[in-house]
Motif scaffolding. Sequence first.
Motif, PDB file in Angstrom:
ATOM      1  N   PHE A   5       0.817  -1.202   0.000  1.00 26.49           N
ATOM      2  CA  PHE A   5       0.000   0.000   0.000  1.00 26.49           C
ATOM      3  C   PHE A   5       0.856   1.260   0.000  1.00 26.49           C
ATOM      4  O   PHE A   5       0.455   2.278  -0.550  1.00 26.49           O
ATOM      5  CB  PHE A   5      -0.959  -0.002   1.192  1.00 26.49           C
ATOM      6  N   THR A 119      -9.052   7.714  -3.534  1.00 25.69           N
ATOM      7  CA  THR A 119     -10.258   6.976  -3.904  1.00 25.69           C
ATOM      8  C   THR A 119     -10.093   6.348  -5.282  1.00 25.69           C
ATOM      9  O   THR A 119     -10.449   5.185  -5.493  1.00 25.69           O
ATOM     10  CB  THR A 119     -11.486   7.901  -3.885  1.00 25.69           C
ATOM     11  N   ILE A 122      -7.766   3.350  -4.979  1.00 27.89           N
ATOM     12  CA  ILE A 122      -8.441   2.209  -4.354  1.00 27.89           C
ATOM     13  C   ILE A 122      -9.391   1.547  -5.348  1.00 27.89           C
ATOM     14  O   ILE A 122      -9.435   0.316  -5.436  1.00 27.89           O
ATOM     15  CB  ILE A 122      -9.180   2.652  -3.072  1.00 27.89           C
ATOM     16  N   LYS A 126      -9.207  -2.280  -6.649  1.00 30.76           N
ATOM     17  CA  LYS A 126     -10.347  -3.192  -6.571  1.00 30.76           C
ATOM     18  C   LYS A 126     -10.638  -3.822  -7.933  1.00 30.76           C
ATOM     19  O   LYS A 126     -10.914  -5.014  -8.028  1.00 30.76           O
ATOM     20  CB  LYS A 126     -11.585  -2.437  -6.057  1.00 30.76           C
TER      21      LYS A 126
END
Length: 132
Positions: A5, A119, A122, A126
């Motif tokens: 991350f 955002t 992420i 995903k």
Amino acid sequence: MAISFEKAFGVHPSAMMARTQRAEIIATNIANADTPGYKAKDLDFEAVLNQAKSKQNGSMVRTHEKHFDINANSINANAQFRNPLQPDTGDGNSVDVQVERNLYVQNSVEYQASLRFLTGKIQGLKKALNGQ
């Protein structure tokens, strides 16, 4: 293969923490606008960001939630007194409420930009995990 991350998000989580701290400092300045002798403070964002970048390149990391966070107060250490733009009003207070409000709004916009960037990252991760 593990996802890092820190590599995926870069310095943005640290930037958001610094912007949060800066918002608190500016809010404190606004709250103390009428306090005699209060000196306006600000955060040297560039110094905080450089500090976060250097820590990202190999530093001690907290591996368990019960370990002490040695970097917890490092952002507050970069808070400095701001040079006033207006002459002293006689009570020693250096807060200019209009300047503080403008800085607060600017900081808020920059925080939102970092939040949108994260955002997007992420959402991309995903999609990659779902195989899209």
